[in-house]
Design a protein around this motif. Structure first.
Motif, short mmCIF file in Angstrom:
data_model
loop_
_atom_site.label_atom_id
_atom_site.label_comp_id
_atom_site.label_asym_id
_atom_site.label_seq_id
_atom_site.Cartn_x
_atom_site.Cartn_y
_atom_site.Cartn_z
N LEU A 60 43.61 -8.99 -20.58
CA LEU A 60 42.94 -7.93 -21.32
C LEU A 60 43.64 -6.59 -21.04
O LEU A 60 43.94 -5.83 -21.95
N TYR A 78 44.16 12.86 -22.06
CA TYR A 78 44.37 14.30 -21.93
C TYR A 78 43.26 15.12 -22.62
O TYR A 78 42.80 16.11 -22.09
N TYR A 79 42.85 14.70 -23.82
CA TYR A 79 41.88 15.51 -24.56
C TYR A 79 40.47 14.95 -24.56
O TYR A 79 39.50 15.67 -24.43
N PRO A 82 38.45 14.83 -20.78
CA PRO A 82 37.92 16.11 -20.30
C PRO A 82 36.82 16.68 -21.19
O PRO A 82 35.91 17.35 -20.72
N ALA A 83 36.88 16.42 -22.51
CA ALA A 83 35.87 16.96 -23.41
C ALA A 83 34.52 16.30 -23.17
O ALA A 83 33.48 16.90 -23.42
N ASN A 84 34.51 15.04 -22.69
CA ASN A 84 33.25 14.33 -22.54
C ASN A 84 32.81 14.16 -21.09
O ASN A 84 31.64 14.02 -20.81
N PHE A 85 33.76 14.13 -20.18
CA PHE A 85 33.44 14.02 -18.76
C PHE A 85 34.02 15.25 -18.08
O PHE A 85 34.91 15.88 -18.61
N ASP A 86 33.53 15.53 -16.89
CA ASP A 86 34.03 16.74 -16.23
C ASP A 86 35.24 16.41 -15.38
O ASP A 86 35.22 16.55 -14.18
N ASN A 88 39.27 17.14 -15.35
CA ASN A 88 40.36 17.81 -16.03
C ASN A 88 41.68 17.59 -15.29
O ASN A 88 41.86 18.07 -14.19
N LEU A 89 42.57 16.84 -15.92
CA LEU A 89 43.84 16.53 -15.27
C LEU A 89 44.96 17.31 -15.94
O LEU A 89 44.93 17.54 -17.14
N THR A 168 55.86 15.67 -25.15
CA THR A 168 55.74 16.97 -25.82
C THR A 168 54.39 17.08 -26.51
O THR A 168 53.85 18.16 -26.63
N MET A 169 53.86 15.94 -26.96
CA MET A 169 52.61 15.98 -27.72
C MET A 169 51.42 16.41 -26.88
O MET A 169 50.41 16.84 -27.42
#
Lengths: 225, 286
Positions: A60, A78-79, A82-86, A88-89, A168-169
């Motif tokens: 799996l 990356y996005y 962090p937006a849903n859990f606290d 931030n990496l 880069t993205m």
């Protein structure tokens, strides 16, 4: 006209910036490769287990990283996280996590494939000799499997180095992004600048990946006999 | 085997439920700390995190010495100076156009200053402060047959790039004008040079820069249609920082800060013939 672009490479700290970008590329790729090899060998050995549960769980994991594009993994970690859990990496840590998990998944398949491709009598003979399981792996299976692993492993490593271009993205400034920055600032004055900068970036990737690929071919030839 | 799959599904559901529950409480904690002070958090950190472009001169780019430069960066430096007392206390997060909303949503930056045009769709996802720049559709034409009003375009060919606001505007409001469409800006500009059309319509800021490089042409009709504004953006719901930005932008407007920033950064690439008033907004919608 053609030579007007190359001067930009030596303007200010442009060359240094490109090389620093390359350093970022290599740092992410190499750390991820080391983690992948260690984890990949462990997981690969575990995956030769007869237990259905173990097999399915790791299958799996491998398929998740094969089916979902690496770019999507990068965006999710990356996005979306962090937006849903606290949690931030930084972009580079995210890159390391994704590349290590992906590399380990692919590497485990290589290792597993190499081990199960060994003739059955190798295991049986070791057991007959009274070797313990760890001794069997240490002295019989791993040395033989390593030979079969190295060429596809090097292939994977060059793929990982090249795939860092995706970073880069998520805002990691690696060699390609630095190249684009230099091109955009200079392309009104030097219309051929993109040719020179991308050419130089091509050269940098080539210098790193070509020796690896030659090395792999050499080993293959040496062990073929 | 079946039993195992059921167990696995049950385990997965449990993990997901637990994760969702966890995130709810964390979100609450986060909003309450934000409510106490978003600005204190920035001061505590000691740097203002700003998303800027790294490859869009003259708005946001990196120069040959590796320094961030441009119209957006001048504003970023000033914000840091007024908030933290030092214009070097900016942490530049280099961004791409499509990442700007996500950077705010995932709390990676405090402010986005990346040529961010205010649109109704974006307003649902982020909060925009007062504008500091405006863009409209412009028409560039050869100096020998200059086009100064839309009426002059009747019976002539107008070049546009597909998918731009200029294309939509002329199709909707002036269907009588014949459009010649190209996929890329570069192609449109080449077509204009070859006189395959009498003029070309595009965002005026882009045309100013191009006309400055091509002295045979000028943007004789500099502003058409609705104005679009460019403004700093903050995370949705971060009212404290938003209000601070608005007061700050108005104060900067009082001292004509943006006209000075225009002279420093945009004028060299837009040229002498463009008036700063066509581009700059002094921290307050007109």
């Amino acid at each position: 006209m053609l030579n007007s672009g190359i001067s930009v490479l030596f303007e200010g700290v442009n060359l240094e910036r490109l090389l620093l970008g390359l350093l970022v590329t290599l740092r992410v790729a190499l750390i991820a490769v080391v983690i992948s090899i260690v984890m990949g060998i462990l997981i690969g050995i575990i995956r030769t287990s007869k237990s259905k549960l173990v097999q399915i769980l790791f299958k799996l994991y491998l398929e998740l990283f094969r089916i979902i594009p690496i770019l999507v993994w990068l965006f999710v970690i990356y996005y979306v996280i962090p937006a849903n859990f606290d949690l931030n990496l930084s972009a580079e840590v995210v890159a390391l996590i994704v590349f290590s998990l992906w590399g380990a998944a692919e590497m485990s398949d290589i290792v597993r494939g190499a081990i199960i491709s060994l003739p059955k009598h190798q295991t049986e003979s070791s057991k007959a000799l009274g070797l313990s399981v760890s001794q069997m792996y240490r002295y019989v299976l791993i040395p033989q499997a390593t030979k079969r692993c190295i060429p596809p492993m090097i292939n994977l490593i060059t793929r990982m180095i090249k795939t860092t271009a995706l970073l880069t993205m998520i805002g990691v400034v690696e060699v390609i992004k630095v190249g684009q920055q230099i091109i955009e600032v200079n392309n009104l004055e030097h219309p051929t600048i993109s040719f020179w900068i991308y050419g130089f970036v091509f050269f940098l990737y080539f210098v790193i990946c070509f020796p690896l690929s030659r090395f792999s071919r050499k080993l293959e030839r040496k062990w073929a006999t | 085997m079946k039993k195992f799959l059921v167990l696995l599904l049950a385990a997965l559901t449990a993990v997901i439920l637990a994760a969702c529950g966890g995130s709810d409480s964390e979100e609450k904690a986060e909003t309450s700390s934000e409510a106490t002070s978003a600005i204190d958090a920035i001061k505590e950190r000691g740097t203002l995190r700003v998303a800027v472009f790294s490859d869009k001169p003259p708005f946001g780019y990196v120069d040959a010495n590796g320094e961030n430069q441009g119209y957006d960066v001048v504003l970023a430096k000033r914000l840091a100076k007024d908030l933290l007392g030092d214009e070097s206390k900016v942490e530049y997060v280099l961004t791409e156009a499509q990442a700007r909303v996500d950077l705010l949503k995932s709390d990676k930056v405090d402010v986005v200053l990346a040529n961010f045009t205010v649109t109704p769709e974006r307003q649902e996802q982020v909060d925009f402060a007062n504008p500091y720049m405006k863009v409209a559709i412009g028409v560039v034409s050869p100096n020998s047959a200059s086009i100064e009003s839309v009426d002059q375009l009747k019976g002539k060919k107008l070049i546009v790039t597909k998918g731009t606001t200029a294309e939509t505007y002329f199709m909707k409001n002036h269907p009588e004008i014949e459009l010649v469409k190209y996929d890329q800006n570069t192609e449109s500009f080449e077509a204009l040079k070859d006189r395959r059309g009498d003029a070309m319509a595009q965002d005026n800021a882009l045309l100013f820069g191009w006309a400055n490089e091509n002295p045979d042409f000028s943007v004789a009709l500099s502003s058409l249609g609705d104005l679009d504004y460019i403004a700093p953006a903050v995370k949705k719901g971060n009212t404290e920082l938003l209000e601070w930005l608005n007061t700050e932008l108005e104060a900067l407007g009082q001292e004509q800060f943006f006209h000075k920033a225009y002279d420093e950064t945009l004028k060299p690439s837009f040229g002498e013939n463009i008036s700063a008033d066509d581009v700059v907004v002094e921290g307050k919608a007109e």
